[in-house]
Design a protein around this motif. Structure first.
Motif, short mmCIF file in Angstrom:
data_model
loop_
_atom_site.label_atom_id
_atom_site.label_comp_id
_atom_site.label_asym_id
_atom_site.label_seq_id
_atom_site.Cartn_x
_atom_site.Cartn_y
_atom_site.Cartn_z
N ASN A 1 15.07 -9.65 -12.39
CA ASN A 1 16.42 -9.33 -12.84
C ASN A 1 17.40 -9.35 -11.66
O ASN A 1 18.50 -9.92 -11.76
N ASP A 2 17.00 -8.74 -10.54
CA ASP A 2 17.86 -8.71 -9.35
C ASP A 2 18.07 -10.10 -8.79
O ASP A 2 19.17 -10.46 -8.34
N GLN B 1 20.55 -11.98 -11.12
CA GLN B 1 21.93 -11.52 -10.92
C GLN B 1 22.48 -12.00 -9.59
O GLN B 1 23.65 -12.40 -9.50
N SER C 1 25.68 -14.35 -9.08
CA SER C 1 26.81 -13.76 -8.35
C SER C 1 27.20 -14.63 -7.16
O SER C 1 28.40 -14.85 -6.91
N GLY D 1 25.01 -12.78 -16.09
CA GLY D 1 25.12 -11.92 -14.91
C GLY D 1 25.46 -10.49 -15.27
O GLY D 1 24.93 -9.53 -14.69
N ALA E 1 22.34 -8.82 -16.68
CA ALA E 1 21.42 -8.45 -15.61
C ALA E 1 21.91 -7.22 -14.86
O ALA E 1 21.11 -6.36 -14.45
N ALA E 2 23.23 -7.12 -14.66
CA ALA E 2 23.79 -5.96 -13.95
C ALA E 2 23.54 -4.67 -14.73
O ALA E 2 23.21 -3.63 -14.16
N THR F 1 19.76 -3.25 -14.65
CA THR F 1 19.25 -2.56 -13.47
C THR F 1 19.08 -1.05 -13.66
O THR F 1 18.00 -0.51 -13.41
N LYS G 1 20.67 -5.43 -4.15
CA LYS G 1 19.72 -6.20 -4.92
C LYS G 1 18.50 -6.61 -4.11
O LYS G 1 17.43 -6.84 -4.67
#
Length: 317
Positions: A69-70, A73, A77, A102, A105-106, A109, A281
């Motif tokens: 996920n990180d 993103q 980004s 994006g 995904a943010a 977290t 991240k």
């Protein structure tokens, strides 16, 4: 008069060169650090898929999902940041896809951190039922629910745009940012409500699990016990959550500095991006991965390209 004009032109030219060099340095730093940490993340993800011992543990499933996920993103980004810096206009349909992915995904977290904290809570406070309650299948179910909940804020923005603007809007080009999905000030309020609600739930979850694990650790009173390690892990989740929350302060910071000189605003945007996207991240593999003896040993071997020398080791929850 001419000499004065020439001197001004020379100073402006020198200033332009300095600004150009600064931007190049900033982009090089972002690209260099991103590439390095992405490489570490991808190696850890490779280890997960190559070593069955990790796929049989809900703890590692959740950890690898966080890395994935990180990584997703961060890639989106960095891509969008470069588009904005170079003033490259992008098709709004594709931009909507990247902004939504994006944004999803943010939002994932904090929920992933909450689920990881619950996993440690169950392992410490209900050790005999851990494999039953925190199974791998339930870990994947939790990941699916996380993606579903995380998609609501940006998904609702897309719905609002579809109801207010014709479909031809999505065939246009624009600088790609969340602004392409903002049609009124109420959407900013909606986003603030979602952020407040989501982070409140996550904070309560992490605080509760930390207190419960701390009480269990006091009962054991053995230095280096699993309860003590879990307590430190949940505390690190709190630090990671604070860093994640900083991401949502970006719009406020940029709003404050929006009327400053263009170069000052560009520097503010860069500092925001570096401190709230790049660093947080890529702290995940350092905070969690390198604290795990199994992952640390495998990571060392894989980074040396000794793929045939890696042997699975026992997993201790």
């Amino acid at each position: 008069m001419n000499s004065s004009t020439g001197a001004n032109a020379t100073s402006l030219s020198a200033l332009s060169l300095i600004e150009h060099g600064t931007i190049q340095l900033q982009l090089t730093l972002i690209l260099g650090l991103s590439s390095f940490f992405l490489y570490i993340n991808m190696v850890m993800i490779l280890i997960f898929f190559k070593e069955p011992v990790y796929r049989d543990s809900s703890r590692y499933v959740l950890f690898i999902h966080m890395l994935f996920n990180d990584t997703l993103q961060s890639l989106i980004s960095v891509f969008l940041y470069f588009l904005v810096v170079f003033r490259i206009q992008f098709n709004i349909t594709l931009c909507t896809f990247f902004v939504h992915l994006g944004g999803n995904a943010a939002m994932n977290t904090p929920f992933n951190l909450a689920v990881m904290s619950l996993d440690r809570y169950i392992a410490i406070c209900f050790p005999l039922r851990y494999t039953e309650i925190s199974s791998v299948s339930r870990a994947y179910l939790a990941i699916g629910v996380t993606w579903l909940i995380g998609s609501v804020p940006s998904g609702s923005d897309i719905f609002i745009v579809l109801t207010k603007l014709p479909l031809s809007y999505f065939n246009q080009k624009a600088l790609c940012s969340r602004a392409v999905l903002i049609q009124n000030s109420d959407q900013q309020l909606k986003q603030a409500v979602f952020n407040g609600l989501y982070f409140t739930v996550v904070w309560i979850t992490i605080f509760y699990t930390y207190v419960q694990i701390m009480l269990q650790a006091r009962k054991v009173r053995v230095p280096g016990s699993q309860a003590s390690k879990a307590q430190k892990t949940v505390l690190l989740h709190s630090v990671q959550l604070l860093l994640s929350m900083a991401f949502f302060l970006n719009p406020l910071t940029e709003y404050i500095f929006q009327y400053t000189a263009p170069m000052v605003f560009a520097h503010v945007r860069y500092v925001n991006f570096f401190l709230t996207i790049i660093l947080p991240k890529f702290l995940s593999p350092l905070i969690y991965g390198l604290r795990d003896d199994n992952l640390k040993k495998h990571l060392r071997l894989y980074l040396k390209c000794n793929f045939n020398k890696v042997n699975p080791t026992a997993v201790h929850c």
